[in-house]
Design a protein around this motif. Structure first.
Motif, short mmCIF file in Angstrom:
data_model
loop_
_atom_site.label_atom_id
_atom_site.label_comp_id
_atom_site.label_asym_id
_atom_site.label_seq_id
_atom_site.Cartn_x
_atom_site.Cartn_y
_atom_site.Cartn_z
N ILE A 169 5.79 -3.00 -2.92
CA ILE A 169 5.67 -4.29 -3.60
C ILE A 169 4.22 -4.39 -4.07
O ILE A 169 3.33 -4.76 -3.30
CB ILE A 169 6.01 -5.47 -2.66
CG1 ILE A 169 7.35 -5.26 -1.95
CG2 ILE A 169 5.99 -6.78 -3.44
CD1 ILE A 169 8.56 -5.29 -2.85
N PRO A 170 3.93 -4.04 -5.32
CA PRO A 170 2.53 -3.99 -5.75
C PRO A 170 1.86 -5.36 -5.74
O PRO A 170 2.50 -6.39 -5.95
CB PRO A 170 2.63 -3.44 -7.18
CG PRO A 170 4.02 -3.73 -7.61
CD PRO A 170 4.87 -3.67 -6.39
N HIS A 171 0.57 -5.33 -5.45
CA HIS A 171 -0.26 -6.53 -5.50
C HIS A 171 -1.34 -6.29 -6.54
O HIS A 171 -1.78 -5.15 -6.74
CB HIS A 171 -0.88 -6.80 -4.12
CG HIS A 171 -1.61 -8.10 -4.04
ND1 HIS A 171 -2.94 -8.23 -4.37
CD2 HIS A 171 -1.20 -9.34 -3.65
CE1 HIS A 171 -3.32 -9.49 -4.21
NE2 HIS A 171 -2.29 -10.18 -3.76
N GLU A 172 -1.77 -7.33 -7.20
CA GLU A 172 -2.74 -7.17 -8.29
C GLU A 172 -4.08 -6.65 -7.81
O GLU A 172 -4.84 -6.05 -8.59
CB GLU A 172 -2.94 -8.50 -9.02
CG GLU A 172 -3.45 -9.63 -8.13
CD GLU A 172 -3.58 -10.94 -8.89
OE1 GLU A 172 -3.47 -10.91 -10.14
OE2 GLU A 172 -3.79 -11.99 -8.25
N SER A 179 0.83 -1.20 0.00
CA SER A 179 0.00 0.00 0.00
C SER A 179 0.86 1.26 0.00
O SER A 179 1.60 1.51 0.96
CB SER A 179 -0.92 0.02 1.23
OG SER A 179 -1.56 1.27 1.34
N LEU A 180 0.75 2.05 -1.06
CA LEU A 180 1.46 3.32 -1.10
C LEU A 180 0.96 4.24 0.01
O LEU A 180 1.75 4.91 0.68
CB LEU A 180 1.27 3.98 -2.46
CG LEU A 180 2.00 3.33 -3.63
CD1 LEU A 180 1.45 3.84 -4.95
CD2 LEU A 180 3.50 3.57 -3.55
N ARG A 181 -0.34 4.25 0.23
CA ARG A 181 -0.93 5.16 1.21
C ARG A 181 -0.54 4.81 2.65
O ARG A 181 -0.29 5.71 3.46
CB ARG A 181 -2.46 5.17 1.07
CG ARG A 181 -3.15 6.13 2.02
CD ARG A 181 -4.65 6.15 1.79
NE ARG A 181 -4.96 6.65 0.47
CZ ARG A 181 -5.03 7.95 0.15
NH1 ARG A 181 -4.80 8.86 1.08
NH2 ARG A 181 -5.34 8.33 -1.07
N SER A 182 -0.50 3.53 2.97
CA SER A 182 -0.28 3.13 4.37
C SER A 182 1.14 2.68 4.67
O SER A 182 1.65 2.95 5.76
CB SER A 182 -1.25 1.99 4.74
OG SER A 182 -2.58 2.44 4.75
N ASP A 183 1.77 1.98 3.74
CA ASP A 183 3.08 1.39 4.01
C ASP A 183 4.25 2.26 3.57
O ASP A 183 5.29 2.27 4.22
CB ASP A 183 3.20 0.02 3.30
CG ASP A 183 2.14 -0.95 3.73
OD1 ASP A 183 1.86 -1.01 4.95
OD2 ASP A 183 1.58 -1.66 2.88
N VAL A 184 4.06 2.99 2.47
CA VAL A 184 5.19 3.68 1.86
C VAL A 184 5.25 5.16 2.22
O VAL A 184 6.25 5.64 2.78
CB VAL A 184 5.15 3.50 0.32
CG1 VAL A 184 6.24 4.34 -0.34
CG2 VAL A 184 5.31 2.03 -0.05
N ILE A 185 4.22 5.90 1.90
CA ILE A 185 4.27 7.36 2.05
C ILE A 185 4.46 7.80 3.50
O ILE A 185 5.33 8.64 3.78
CB ILE A 185 3.01 8.00 1.42
CG1 ILE A 185 3.05 7.78 -0.10
CG2 ILE A 185 2.93 9.48 1.76
CD1 ILE A 185 1.81 8.23 -0.84
N LEU A 202 -9.43 2.39 -1.03
CA LEU A 202 -9.03 3.38 -0.02
C LEU A 202 -7.53 3.37 0.26
O LEU A 202 -7.05 4.20 1.03
CB LEU A 202 -9.81 3.16 1.28
CG LEU A 202 -11.33 3.34 1.19
CD1 LEU A 202 -11.97 3.24 2.57
CD2 LEU A 202 -11.70 4.68 0.54
N GLU A 203 -6.79 2.45 -0.37
CA GLU A 203 -5.34 2.41 -0.19
C GLU A 203 -4.58 2.99 -1.39
O GLU A 203 -3.36 3.00 -1.40
CB GLU A 203 -4.88 0.96 0.05
CG GLU A 203 -5.37 0.35 1.36
CD GLU A 203 -4.72 0.96 2.60
OE1 GLU A 203 -3.84 1.83 2.46
OE2 GLU A 203 -5.12 0.59 3.71
N HIS A 204 -5.29 3.47 -2.39
CA HIS A 204 -4.64 4.01 -3.57
C HIS A 204 -4.00 5.37 -3.28
O HIS A 204 -4.52 6.16 -2.49
CB HIS A 204 -5.64 4.17 -4.71
CG HIS A 204 -6.08 2.87 -5.30
ND1 HIS A 204 -7.13 2.76 -6.17
CD2 HIS A 204 -5.59 1.61 -5.16
CE1 HIS A 204 -7.29 1.50 -6.52
NE2 HIS A 204 -6.36 0.78 -5.92
N ALA A 205 -2.85 5.63 -3.91
CA ALA A 205 -2.17 6.92 -3.80
C ALA A 205 -1.17 7.02 -4.94
O ALA A 205 -0.83 6.02 -5.58
CB ALA A 205 -1.45 7.04 -2.45
#
Length: 240
Positions: A200-203, A182-188, A208-211
């Motif tokens: 690490i993208p998942h298909e 999740s870019l929104r929760s894990d990365v940013i 609500l996790e998009h960013a």
């Protein structure tokens, strides 16, 4: 000022759902079941919009996880039927949630070997959102529990969350890396805290996790799968 890419990484945080094991696919299956049950009352696209709105509205009340999802489905069912939803549908939605909470854990490719490899050289943490009992169950069934130096099941993933966890379990956010789907929760928020953020993208990703990917950030990286992570950490000066 030190180059942030050359600061030694000593602690690695890993997300759980859809990073180490499958999760979102079970929500999608249940949502299809939800649409079928309410097909006589609303179109599928309309139901999806109403359910997503309910989930967003209810995050502050129920948090993340299956239980909040089920309550949001029931709330949506009541709304779209104008309080006339049959009891059998409510019963089936509860049953669907129970099925989700009992579903066996299926690890994603490279998850076991990556966690095993990283645990040999780094302090490895599991940092995940969701229902406490459900996440504990999934971790126990995954067979990965013994490889983690710490497990943090949190309500929200914010920069403050990561700063506090990486300070308590390691040498601080600057010396840490967070890995997840999740870019929104894990990365940013991890990048904001001063850590590395590895995507690490998942298909399948919950809306609500998009960013937007922070591609210009010097500590951001994206890899197609977890199997690339140990190589990166051992062959880049940033992790030496």
């Amino acid at each position: 000022m030190r180059d942030p890419q050359r600061v030694k990484v000593t602690t690695i945080g890993l997300d759980a759902d859809d990073t180490l094991w499958h999760n979102e696919q079970f929500f999608r299956i249940t949502q299809e079941r939800f649409a079928t049950l309410l097909a006589d009352f609303a179109e599928k696209d309309h139901l999806e919009e109403r359910l997503l709105a309910a989930e967003r509205r209810n995050l502050g009340h129920y948090g993340f996880g299956v239980k909040g999802f089920v309550l949001s489905m029931i709330e949506t069912a009541i709304e779209v039927t104008e309080d006339r939803v049959p009891a059998r549908i409510i019963r089936e939605l509860i049953s669907a949630g129970q099925d989700m909470l009992a579903h066996p854990i299926n690890l994603l490719p490279h998850a076991r070997e990556t966690v095993t490899s990283l645990a040999a050289d780094f302090r490895v943490l599991l940092i995940t959102k969701g229902d406490l009992l459900d996440q504990e169950r999934k971790l126990a069934q995954s067979g990965l529990g013994d490889f983690f130096d710490g497990v943090e099941i949190v309500s929200h993933k914010t920069p403050e969350t990561y700063s506090e966890i990486f300070s308590r379990h390691g040498q601080g956010a600057e010396n840490a890396m967070m890995v997840g789907n999740s870019l929104r929760s894990d990365v940013i928020p991890a990048l904001t805290a001063g850590s590395w953020g590895i995507y690490i993208p998942h298909e399948l990703t919950w809306a609500l996790e998009h960013a937007e990917a922070p591609t210009t950030h010097p500590r951001y990286r994206s890899f197609p799968h977890l199997g690339d992570l140990p190589y990166f950490c051992r062959n880049k000066t940033s992790c030496d």
